[in-house]
Write a protein that holds these residues in place. Sequence first.
Motif, PDB file in Angstrom:
ATOM      1  N   SER A 216      35.601  42.742  36.778  1.00 52.95           N
ATOM      2  CA  SER A 216      36.522  43.643  37.488  1.00 52.95           C
ATOM      3  C   SER A 216      37.941  43.490  36.952  1.00 52.95           C
ATOM      4  N   GLU A 217      38.338  42.264  36.715  1.00 55.85           N
ATOM      5  CA  GLU A 217      39.676  42.033  36.162  1.00 55.85           C
ATOM      6  C   GLU A 217      39.791  42.610  34.759  1.00 55.85           C
ATOM      7  N   GLN A 218      38.738  42.480  33.967  1.00 56.43           N
ATOM      8  CA  GLN A 218      38.749  43.025  32.608  1.00 56.43           C
ATOM      9  C   GLN A 218      38.786  44.555  32.614  1.00 56.43           C
ATOM     10  N   LYS A 219      37.939  45.163  33.442  1.00 62.67           N
ATOM     11  CA  LYS A 219      37.819  46.624  33.441  1.00 62.67           C
ATOM     12  C   LYS A 219      38.927  47.339  34.200  1.00 62.67           C
ATOM     13  N   TYR A 220      39.361  46.751  35.322  1.00 61.79           N
ATOM     14  CA  TYR A 220      40.280  47.443  36.226  1.00 61.79           C
ATOM     15  C   TYR A 220      41.612  46.729  36.406  1.00 61.79           C
TER      16      TYR A 220
ATOM     17  N   SER B  47      41.996  44.174  38.211  1.00 64.79           N
ATOM     18  CA  SER B  47      42.039  43.835  39.627  1.00 64.79           C
ATOM     19  C   SER B  47      40.753  43.109  40.027  1.00 64.79           C
ATOM     20  N   SER B  48      40.896  42.182  40.962  1.00 70.06           N
ATOM     21  CA  SER B  48      39.717  41.520  41.529  1.00 70.06           C
ATOM     22  C   SER B  48      39.435  42.037  42.944  1.00 70.06           C
ATOM     23  N   SER B  49      39.915  43.215  43.233  1.00 72.34           N
ATOM     24  CA  SER B  49      39.727  43.842  44.541  1.00 72.34           C
ATOM     25  C   SER B  49      38.257  43.827  44.952  1.00 72.34           C
TER      26      SER B  49
ATOM     27  N   LYS C 298      36.478  46.036  46.342  1.00 73.00           N
ATOM     28  CA  LYS C 298      35.698  47.236  45.995  1.00 73.00           C
ATOM     29  C   LYS C 298      35.183  47.158  44.564  1.00 73.00           C
ATOM     30  N   TYR C 299      35.976  46.575  43.665  1.00 72.05           N
ATOM     31  CA  TYR C 299      35.523  46.423  42.280  1.00 72.05           C
ATOM     32  C   TYR C 299      34.474  45.333  42.158  1.00 72.05           C
TER      33      TYR C 299
ATOM     34  N   GLU D 291      30.873  45.998  40.447  1.00 72.76           N
ATOM     35  CA  GLU D 291      30.480  45.326  39.211  1.00 72.76           C
ATOM     36  C   GLU D 291      29.584  44.111  39.414  1.00 72.76           C
TER      37      GLU D 291
END
Length: 163
Positions: A62-66, A68-70, A72-73, A77
């Motif tokens: 999530s951190e790599q793609k967006y 963010s570690s939210s 929802k992500y 993922e």
Amino acid sequence: MRIEKLLTAMMEYDHGDVPRIQHFVKVYEFARMIGLMEGLDSKTQFTLESAAVVHDIGIHISEQKYGSSSGKYQELEGPAEAKKLLDGLEWPVDVTERVCYLVGHHHTYHDMDGMDYQILVEADFLVNLFEDKVSLDGCRNAYHKIFRTESGKRLYRTMYPTA
């Protein structure tokens, strides 16, 4: 299947990320305790423990793609990452399916379908309230809105006696 095998694999997955490793180990132990205290059957207990170990597996991707570690992500993922890890360990297919569902919903706090889901969320809250330094009012709010099991409530009141 031995849960230690999964714990070790998840530690390797999060290699060098001490805070995340510490987090999932704590969530695992609280989930394990609550499940045992609530008297879960052995399969549900094993599923719960497996889910607790991998519940945040979607954070890195999530951190790599967006960026963010939210939650929802993580829910988006995490299931695919959990499936890869569990399949590699030859985890039972039915357990893997439920674990992936739980990973994909562990930040969704309504329509919790099953004790494994409820306990996973409670265990994650017990850890996150401390790690995120949530205010007393925030802790009380979480207690009243999230906690449903008697064992989870008892652990909460032991840790945060001002509920």
